[in-house]
Design a protein around this motif. Structure first.
Motif, mmCIF file in Angstrom:
data_model
loop_
_atom_site.group_PDB
_atom_site.id
_atom_site.type_symbol
_atom_site.label_atom_id
_atom_site.label_comp_id
_atom_site.label_asym_id
_atom_site.label_seq_id
_atom_site.Cartn_x
_atom_site.Cartn_y
_atom_site.Cartn_z
ATOM 1 N N GLU A 79 0.845 -1.182 0.000
ATOM 2 C CA GLU A 79 0.000 0.000 0.000
ATOM 3 C C GLU A 79 0.882 1.234 0.000
ATOM 4 O OE1 GLU A 79 -3.669 -1.922 2.677
ATOM 5 O OE2 GLU A 79 -2.307 -0.431 3.550
ATOM 6 N N GLN A 131 -1.382 5.120 3.657
ATOM 7 C CA GLN A 131 -2.420 4.121 3.877
ATOM 8 C C GLN A 131 -1.904 2.967 4.727
ATOM 9 O OE1 GLN A 131 -3.946 2.369 0.284
ATOM 10 N NE2 GLN A 131 -5.392 1.034 1.374
ATOM 11 N N SER A 156 -1.634 3.777 8.448
ATOM 12 C CA SER A 156 -2.856 4.204 9.126
ATOM 13 C C SER A 156 -3.590 3.001 9.706
ATOM 14 C CB SER A 156 -3.772 4.930 8.140
ATOM 15 O OG SER A 156 -5.036 5.161 8.724
#
Length: 398
Positions: free
Chosen positions: A192, A196, A199
């Motif tokens: 990713e 992203q 997170s």
């Protein structure tokens, strides 16, 4: 990093070429739920390899709550020189090398760059900077194919790694960076974008409990298991070829595991310290069982006093560890000195501390890993075996 579809962390890798080979950096952060407690653990690895991806040197660190472990290593022809830091103590070790050493982090770039023959099994000696141990890993390039990463179709090399009975399938790009990976037990990696990947917003507040999800339920209840002198279990759904299921207290045949509780009495004893060369490996100090450290030796003397009977000494040490060490799920690389300082841990920490104290007292001890039956299921567990005329199981946490 995903566990049964839920994000539990991230990992990153950078590869920089230089005149003599490559510099690799790996970092990871995991948020794990262990028996209802949420803990964070981070790792950092910096390593230098030559142009064939063979290890030259490394620096590894694990941080978890108040636990810190660091190991460094440098390859000298025929030897790996190690320096280990934990619990404020630094120790050194030299490991003889018979094969070129690799670290797992360099294996995928090696596969991508060395044009290994597809379909053929290739074997590598992998050194683990966390456990300070070698393992043989096999790699097979299964296919070159296109896979979907996000909304984009990308070219990938699909490879399978096997080690210690575990099979992991990975998809990597032409540089050896991981696009996707699937591991047993529900673990997976997915490439990713950095914001992203880092997170946790899409994850629930309390992630899935790894220990509970990995437990194995039994077909029928075991009545008063603590009172049983023997147990028979039929195993299915697993390839047992890589597991050592035959031992002094258990026998395995035709998918049936028979376990007998050892019989031990105060007459099964001897005067400590035991002086018998045959038990040298189970009496010596190691990087994680620091039985020769003054703190470990002093505690063994304080606990045992003038006791020289092995049977009574084992009970004293067991009771002290059980009473003094707080029962708490812990993410660590268990070592006795660290446990002695923090005074907390799970079965792994209890076991390494007991074994170090026993060895310091001259009682052969070793670590056993297996399963324990609790509340209708079997869970991962570690315990000790001590020598009392024969190897006897001993659990200092239950």
């Amino acid at each position: 990093v995903y566990y049964h579809g839920e994000k539990i962390g991230f990992t990153s890798q950078t590869i920089e070429p230089n005149q003599n080979g490559y510099q690799l950096r790996d970092e990871s952060l995991l948020r794990l739920n262990l028996l209802g407690t949420t803990q964070r653990a981070s790792t950092r690895l910096a390593m230098a390899v030559d142009k064939e991806w063979v290890l030259k040197d490394f620096d590894f660190e694990l941080l978890s709550n108040d636990i810190r472990f660091q190991s460094r290593g440098k390859v000298i022809p025929g030897q790996l020189h190690l320096e280990i830091e934990s619990a404020g103590h630094t120790s050194k070790q030299i490991i003889a090398l018979t094969q070129p050493p690799y670290l797992a982090a360099a294996l995928k770039p090696l596969v991508a760059s060395q044009q290994l023959e597809p379909g053929k099994e290739h074997f590598f000696t992998i050194f683990d900077p966390a456990t300070l141990a070698h393992q043989i890993t096999s790699v097979v390039i299964e296919a070159r194919e296109h896979i979907l990463i996000g909304d984009e179709k990308v070219r990938a090399i699909r490879l399978r790694q096997r080690f210690k009975g575990i099979s992991v399938v990975s998809w990597i790009d032409g540089n050896g960076l991981t696009l996707k990976e699937e591991s047993p037990g529900g673990f997976a990696l997915r490439q990713e974008a950095p914001p992203q990947a880092m997170s946790f917003a899409d994850s629930r507040a309390v992630p899935l409990d790894l220990i509970a999800r990995a437990s194995i339920a039994v077909g029928e209840s075991i009545h008063l298991p603590q009172n049983r002198s023997n147990l028979r279990l039929r195993l299915s759904g697993v390839n047992v070829v890589d597991f050592a299921l035959n031992g002094e207290r258990q026998k395995f045949s035709e998918n049936l595991l028979r376990i007998e509780r050892e019989q031990v009495s105060p007459s099964d004893t001897y005067k400590i310290p035991l002086k018998d060369r045959r038990f040298g490996p189970f009496l010596q100090s190691t990087a994680f069982l620091q039985s020769d450290h003054p703190s470990i030796r002093d505690h063994a003397v304080q606990i045992l006093g003038a006791e020289t009977d092995a049977y009574r000494a084992v009970l004293r040490l067991k009771n002290w560890v059980y009473n003094e060490i707080k029962k708490q799920p812990t993410i660590s690389i268990p070592n006795a000195l660290q446990v002695l300082q923090t005074k907390k841990g799970d079965c792994n920490e209890h076991t390494v501390l007991f074994n170090a104290l026993a060895r310091a007292a001259g009682i052969p001890a070793r670590t056993i890993v297996g399963m324990v039956h609790l509340r209708g299921a079997f869970y991962y567990h570690a315990w000790s075996e001590v020598w009392l005329g024969k190897w006897i199981s001993l659990d200092s946490v239950l």
